[in-house]
Design an enzyme around this catalytic site. Structure first.
Site, mmCIF file in Angstrom:
data_model
loop_
_atom_site.group_PDB
_atom_site.id
_atom_site.type_symbol
_atom_site.label_atom_id
_atom_site.label_comp_id
_atom_site.label_asym_id
_atom_site.label_seq_id
_atom_site.Cartn_x
_atom_site.Cartn_y
_atom_site.Cartn_z
ATOM 1 C CG ASP A 182 2.782 -2.090 8.770
ATOM 2 O OD1 ASP A 182 2.725 -1.232 7.878
ATOM 3 O OD2 ASP A 182 2.994 -3.303 8.545
ATOM 4 C CG ASP B 116 6.496 -2.412 9.330
ATOM 5 O OD1 ASP B 116 7.041 -2.992 8.373
ATOM 6 O OD2 ASP B 116 6.215 -1.196 9.323
ATOM 7 C CB THR C 267 -1.845 7.227 -3.203
ATOM 8 O OG1 THR C 267 -1.258 5.912 -3.264
ATOM 9 C CG2 THR C 267 -0.892 8.227 -3.845
ATOM 10 N NE ARG D 17 -2.255 0.940 3.877
ATOM 11 C CZ ARG D 17 -2.995 1.455 4.825
ATOM 12 N NH1 ARG D 17 -4.306 1.507 4.687
ATOM 13 N NH2 ARG D 17 -2.468 1.888 5.933
HETATM 14 O O1 PRP Z 1 -7.006 -2.284 3.086
HETATM 15 P P1 PRP Z 1 -5.781 -1.489 2.748
HETATM 16 O O2 PRP Z 1 -5.936 -0.025 3.079
HETATM 17 O O3 PRP Z 1 -5.318 -1.697 1.357
HETATM 18 O O4 PRP Z 1 -4.634 -1.960 3.749
HETATM 19 C C1 PRP Z 1 -4.385 -3.286 4.038
HETATM 20 C C2 PRP Z 1 -3.068 -3.721 3.469
HETATM 21 O O5 PRP Z 1 -2.000 -3.076 4.165
HETATM 22 C C3 PRP Z 1 -1.105 -4.047 4.685
HETATM 23 O O6 PRP Z 1 -0.116 -4.373 3.776
HETATM 24 P P2 PRP Z 1 1.149 -3.431 3.487
HETATM 25 O O7 PRP Z 1 0.872 -2.518 2.342
HETATM 26 O O8 PRP Z 1 1.603 -2.788 4.767
HETATM 27 O O9 PRP Z 1 2.215 -4.467 2.956
HETATM 28 P P3 PRP Z 1 3.037 -5.577 3.761
HETATM 29 O O10 PRP Z 1 2.124 -6.747 3.911
HETATM 30 O O11 PRP Z 1 4.177 -5.842 2.841
HETATM 31 O O12 PRP Z 1 3.466 -4.992 5.084
HETATM 32 C C4 PRP Z 1 -2.008 -5.241 4.911
HETATM 33 O O13 PRP Z 1 -1.308 -6.426 5.065
HETATM 34 C C5 PRP Z 1 -2.913 -5.203 3.711
HETATM 35 O O14 PRP Z 1 -2.372 -5.839 2.576
HETATM 36 O O1 URA Z 2 -3.863 -0.735 10.458
HETATM 37 C C1 URA Z 2 -3.338 -1.191 9.415
HETATM 38 C C2 URA Z 2 -3.779 -0.815 8.142
HETATM 39 C C3 URA Z 2 -3.170 -1.374 7.053
HETATM 40 N N1 URA Z 2 -2.155 -2.237 7.215
HETATM 41 C C4 URA Z 2 -1.721 -2.597 8.439
HETATM 42 O O2 URA Z 2 -0.800 -3.412 8.559
HETATM 43 N N2 URA Z 2 -2.317 -2.051 9.514
HETATM 44 MG MG MG Z 3 2.816 -3.511 6.017
#
Ligand code: PRP
Ligand code: URA
Ligand code: MG
Length: 212
Positions: free
Chosen positions: A203, A206, A111, A107
């Site tokens: 997150d 993370d 944006t 994400r």
């Molecule tokens: O519903 P949304 O607003 O799209 O957010 C949710 C997304 O955000 C996080 O991923 P992230 O982009 O942090 O990637 P990661 O899994 O690599 O940490 C999570 O694991 C989802 O995929």
């Molecule tokens: O709260 C949140 C939203 C998006 N992705 C995450 O990992 N945590």
């Molecule tokens: Mg993430």
């Protein structure tokens, strides 16, 4: 699909207890990962509840019987990278023969739009129950995009499994993919200005992988 069919919140005490431990900010990376693995197996019980069954004739030590077994093509588990992998491993222990696919999305922090970097899924998705997994459903942008890709690849019978959902993400999924039921451990309050689920757990990727 009615709202109650579209969204299932798994309120089992073990799920809720483990989720509380995961939310606590002092939970270590190791603890967070372990708890997610444990919860994934409890959620898997719910998401696989309606899998199709057939029977086969077996011989017990006492007699022959018609015994229930899973029907049809194998399940396809799809991990939305990278946090989806935290749910994947535990479910695979329960369903070791499942086929596995990966949708790489992150994400964009400004944006909140998903950026795709990988896509690899099993063949014959249209013949399979497809379970997409990602711990977090926030704006819904990532899950909607991932499910768009799965449908383009032929999937017709899809479920979405997450740990936490925000009302905004549930509404977005219902609008874009009303045929895809969501199974989650909690429907939290709202999203903050950065698009994080509140109260949430931060997150997920993370916390699981020890990155910032
Ligand atoms: O519903 P949304 O607003 O799209 O957010 C949710 C997304 O955000 C996080 O991923 P992230 O982009 O942090 O990637 P990661 O899994 O690599 O940490 C999570 O694991 C989802 O995929
Ligand atoms: O709260 C949140 C939203 C998006 N992705 C995450 O990992 N945590
Ligand atoms: Mg993430």
């Amino acid at each position: 699909m009615s709202d109650t069919e579209h969204l299932t919140i798994v309120k089992h005490p073990l799920v809720q207890h483990k989720l509380t431990l995961m939310r606590e900010q002092e939970a270590s990376t190791a603890k967070f990962r372990q708890l997610l693995r444990e919860i994934s197996q409890l959620l898997a019980y719910e998401v696989t509840r309606n899998m199709e069954m057939t029977s086969k004739t077996i011989q017990t030590p006492l007699m022959e019987m018609e015994a229930p077994v899973l029907d049809g093509k194998k399940l396809a588990l799809i991990s939305i990278l990278r946090a989806g992998n935290g749910l994947l491993d535990g479910i695979l222990e329960l369903v070791p023969a499942a086929r596995v696919g990966f949708v790489g999305l992150y994400r964009d922090e400004e944006t909140l739009q998903p950026v795709q970097y990988y896509f690899k899924v099993p063949d014959n998705l249209g013949d399979r129950l497809v379970i997409a997994v990602d711990p977090m459903l926030a704006t819904g942008n990532s899950s909607v995009a991932a499910i768009d890709l799965l449908k383009q690849a032929g999937a017709t019978n899809i479920r979405f499994l997450c740990l936490l959902a925000a009302p905004e993400g549930v509404a977005r999924m219902k609008e874009a993919h009303p045929d895809v039921p969501i199974i989650t451990a909690s429907l939290d309050s709202h999203l903050n200005e950065q698009g994080y689920i509140v109260p949430g757990l931060g997150d997920a990727g993370d916390r699981m992988f020890g990155t910032k």
